[in-house]
Design an enzyme around this catalytic site. Structure first.
Site, short mmCIF file in Angstrom:
data_model
loop_
_atom_site.label_atom_id
_atom_site.label_comp_id
_atom_site.label_asym_id
_atom_site.label_seq_id
_atom_site.Cartn_x
_atom_site.Cartn_y
_atom_site.Cartn_z
N GLY A 166 1.35 -1.23 0.56
CA GLY A 166 -0.14 0.00 0.18
C GLY A 166 0.59 1.44 0.27
CB SER A 168 0.25 3.92 -5.72
OG SER A 168 1.30 3.60 -6.22
CB SER A 200 -0.61 -5.86 -7.39
OG SER A 200 -0.45 -5.17 -8.49
CD GLU A 283 8.50 -1.83 -4.69
OE1 GLU A 283 8.61 -1.15 -4.87
OE2 GLU A 283 7.04 -1.80 -5.66
CB SER A 399 7.84 6.34 -14.17
OG SER A 399 8.09 7.27 -13.66
CD GLU A 401 9.57 8.67 -17.08
OE1 GLU A 401 9.09 7.99 -16.93
OE2 GLU A 401 9.24 8.85 -18.44
#
Ligand SMILES: Cc1cc2nc3c(=O)[nH]c(=O)nc-3n(C[C@H](O)[C@H](O)[C@H](O)COP(=O)(O)OP(=O)(O)OC[C@H]3O[C@@H](n4cnc5c(N)ncnc54)[C@H](O)[C@@H]3O)c2cc1C
Length: 770
Positions: A166, A168, A200, A283, A399, A401
């Protein structure tokens, strides 16, 4: 035009000021002997990794044989089967690295890598335990109280407790520190309010890790706290979200005043940001960031039975990338085993790996030429899975970036380069200040060459008993890389390579400049004691005092011929590469060759070239390093719009890509060196050259882009590195040729053989240095 006479070795000026010739001679010789005096100490993983791998394969094959799962792309996120996770747990393959008294296996991260990569390769259903095993367990171990560890680690390791992540929220994606979920202190614990999204497997997990704000008084990176939340608690609501594939793994999870007891705070309240960034190394640093589409890649290799040259080249390049990313993952686990949190390398692996995963889809499209079909078995189904999952690869877990921002920031921080043998710094002392354009005279190397020869560098890699200086190929690669880094134009790689070939053939060595006249098309022919043919683009061909010429004899076998260039019928014409280095034409016009000058036949023609290819890759790594360093120097002082260029994210993104490609190229060269214990390993050398060639393209492009107009001049020294990079990637046949060769050599091994090649280095007795 013919070549002018070569210079006399040793006739150059004295070594540069500041170098005590005697001292540096003995230091280098000693260094070489020291590092070459015995096998490199292999990291110890405390168990037989080959046997472990075999056990994992046996379990996977048993489940496959019983039809308990079908391999699929992205199975680590989508393949959720608690029974499979429990079977892994029963074998001790969850929580492998945790202490035995907490239910773990007390094993290395390298052992865990073996298990995870075998499961990923198989497309096995591992999602149920993945998050708990990969990052929440390690986070609890690192930051949790003794009670929290005892309460959770054994149950995660048994497959009883499963976690979702948990982090985002709808308004907090890349800017994770902006989370709005709050936890207020109450009697005996905390009340959690807010909602998480993209969570997820929240609908299937027993627990959630939740990052929440507990204090809003400071900066956004302060006042964050990590919680372990029981998803059966009152006030938790899970709403499904279906993804592009139509799968339900995502969820939105709402916490409406959920009570979390005090002892379920992970670590220190308010310290959440520091803790979560450490967690991200776990991760991002695993092979699931590389292998999400591996089942599709395996199907593509299987289908490419007799590949065309173009297909072979694409597959060869793909496998070179895969093997090198895997080696990078290995370095990360070794760092983890040493107690480090390799955040930068993990970010690189995830950035490069997730781009790779997407590129596998494009390779499969080109090779398989089937329409993706979500309901079909086999190739069409795997392609459908890969295509629909791919957009998430470069988003989830941070991401692209965001990752590049981390990498760019780290690239500009001062750091000490790896130099385990000390040879790098010795070479830097010797070569510093000697870089520049090659001399205009093709037959005369620059003055520093006499120092290099007096130090015995051209004999490094050739045993002393055969007339060399001792040391190993890896030592020579360090020296050649240093020449590339200092943009010093000397025929070191060529002479050392020629001397190795002469020594292997039992022929007398030369003290002078030597080169290998390796043809890229037809070989010269040796017929009736007479050598005929032409070899173009021979490095330092006009300067060489000894030519080593591979030729085809009357039986069609390739033999090695050692020639003095003064022999009648040898004609040499000067030429240059883009960097102005000598690349000369050598013609043999019925040159008489005595039997004593011929050795062979050569068993593996590619083996002949492999050392040269590996050394060229090492030189490229050196020049890459300089191009990256010059770029950093430029963009940290050059200002536009009132700020240094590095302050702009677009600029950092380009720098990050350059730095990642440099790391990848260095990793590939290290892998090739480590594999070349009994002669240069052709496939690893090919892979190193392919990766170095790709990096040359990427880094040179980025460096020039970020230098602006000043980089396009001869006044600025950037061109000394980039013109070499553009030249070297196309030499010795070029990176495309070696990609094709690699593909042609590996595809016949089939998917199993290819996988063994990719993962070979962890299981062999001598692991090399990571
Ligand atoms: C398949 C999948 C599974 C996921 N599973 C989980 C999960 O289990 N738990 C969980 O907590 N999260 C999960 N996520 C969420 C994931 O972590 C986020 O999607 C990710 O952090 C990006 O956040 P965002 O989607 O809000 O995109 P945004 O942050 O809105 O970004 C959108 C785009 O803008 C770019 N961008 C954003 N900021 C900048 C900037 N400053 N400069 C340049 N570009 C920028 C991003 O790179 C991206 O390309 C999952 C995501 C996916 C796709």
């Amino acid at each position: 035009m013919s070549c002018s006479p070569p210079g006399t070795p040793g006739s150059g000026p004295l070594p540069p000021e500041g170098i005590d010739d005697e001292a540096s001679h003995s230091v280098v010789q000693r260094r070489v002997r020291v590092s070459g005096s015995g096998p490199v100490t292999a990291p110890s993983f405390g168990e037989d990794l080959g046997a472990l791998r075999a056990r994992v394969r046996a379990l996977v094959e048993e489940w496959l044989a019983r039809g308990r799962f079908t391999p699929q792309c992205d199975a680590w996120l989508r393949g959720h089967d608690p029974a499979f996770s429990e079977a892994l747990a029963a074998n001790g393959w969850i929580g492998m690295t945790w202490p035995p008294e907490l239910g773990g296996g007390g094993r290395s991260n390298a052992s865990r890598l073996v298990v995870t990569e075998e499961l990923l390769r198989a497309g096995a259903p591992v999602a149920a335990h993945w998050i708990g095993d990969r990052q929440i367990g390690p986070a609890i171990l690192r930051h949790g109280s003794a009670a929290l560890r005892r309460a959770y680690l054994p149950r995660i390791a048994r497959g009883e407790v499963t976690f979702c992540l948990g982090m985002s929220e709808t308004e907090s994606g890349s800017d994770l520190a902006s989370v709005r979920t709050v936890a207020e202190p109450v009697e005996g614990g905390w009340r959690l309010r807010g909602s998480k999204i993209w969570t997820s497997h929240a609908h299937r997990s027993t627990h959630a890790y939740v990052l929440a704000r507990t204090d809003s008084s400071g900066s956004k990176h302060e006042g964050l706290t990590e919680f372990i939340v029981d998803l059966a608690a009152d006030g938790v609501e899970v709403r499904p979200i279906h993804d592009l594939r139509g799968d339900h793994h995502f969820n939105e999870v709402t916490f409406d005043g959920v009570f979390v007891p005090d002892d379920h705070v992970l670590g220190t309240p308010g310290n959440g940001w520091k803790q979560v960034t450490e967690q991200l190394a776990f991760e991002r640093g695993g092979m699931e960031r590389v292998l999400s589409t591996y089942p599709l890649l395996a199907a593509t290799v299987a289908a490419a039975d007799r590949p065309t040259p173009e297909v072979a080249a694409r597959i060869g390049e793909t496998l070179a990338r895969l093997a090198t990313l895997r080696r990078l993952a290995w370095r990360i686990v070794v760092a983890m085993d040493a107690g480090e949190a390799p955040i930068r390398q993990a970010a690189m692996l995830k950035d490069l790996g997730t781009v790779f995963e997407g590129d596998v889809n494009e390779l499969a499209r080109a090779v398989l030429q089937v329409e993706p079909d979500p309901s079909a078995p086999g190739q069409a189904g795997l392609l459908a899975q890969g295509v629909l999952a791919a957009p998430g690869f470069t988003i989830r877990g941070g991401s692209t970036e965001v990752l590049r921002t981390i990498i760019a920031r780290a690239a500009t921080e001062p750091g000490r380069p790896d130099d385990p043998s000390g040879l790098r710094s010795v070479a830097d002392d010797v070569l510093d200040g000697h870089g520049g354009d090659p001399p205009g005279e093709p037959a005369v190397p620059p003055p520093i060459w006499s120092t290099v020869t007096e130090l015995g560098w051209p004999g490094v890699g050739t045993p002393e008993e055969r007339g060399g200086s001792g040391g190993e190929l890896g030592d020579l690669a360090v020296l050649v890389e240093a020449c590339g880094r200092h943009t010093v134009a000397v025929p070191l790689a060529e002479t050392a390579w020629a001397r190795m070939l002469l020594a292997q053939a039992g022929r007398p060595l030369t003290e002078d400049i030597a080169t290998v006249a390796l043809p890229h098309g037809e070989f010269p022919t040796l017929d009736g004691g007479s050598l005929s043919g032409t070899v173009s683009r021979v490095p330092w061909g006009c300067a060489a005092r000894r030519l080593v010429v591979p030729a085809r004899d009357a039986t069609g076998a390739v033999v090695l011929i050692a020639l003095a260039p003064e022999a009648p019928g040898v004609v040499r014409e000067p030429g240059t590469n883009l960097a102005g280095e000598p690349r000369d034409l050598v013609r043999f016009e019925e040159v008489p060759v005595g039997g004593e000058d011929v050795a062979g036949p050569v068993p593996d023609v590619h083996g002949l070239a492999a050392t040269g290819v590996l050394l060229r890759a090492a030189a490229i790594v050196g020049a890459l390093e300089t191009a990256v360093a010059r770029t950093i120097a430029h963009i940290t002082v050059r200002e536009q719009f009132g700020r240094p260029l590095i302050a702009f994210q677009a600029v950092g993104g380009i720098l990050a890509r350059m730095d990642s490609h440099l790391t990848l190229a260095r990793t590939a060269v290290d892998a090739a060196v480590a594999a070349s214990r009994d002669g240069t390993d052709v496939d690893r050398a090919a892979a190193a050259f392919v990766i170095a060639g790709m990096a040359a393209t990427e880094v040179a492009r980025g460096a020039h882009q970020l230098h602006g107009a000043i980089g396009v001049t001869r006044e600025h020294p950037l061109h000394l590195a980039t013109r070499r990079l553009w030249s070297w990637r196309d030499e010795l046949g070029g990176d495309r040729h070696w990609a094709r060769l690699l593909g042609e050599r590996l595809v016949p091994l089939g998917p199993d053989g290819v996988w063994n090649w990719v993962t070979h280095d962890l299981d062999v007795a001598d692991h090399g240095t990571p």
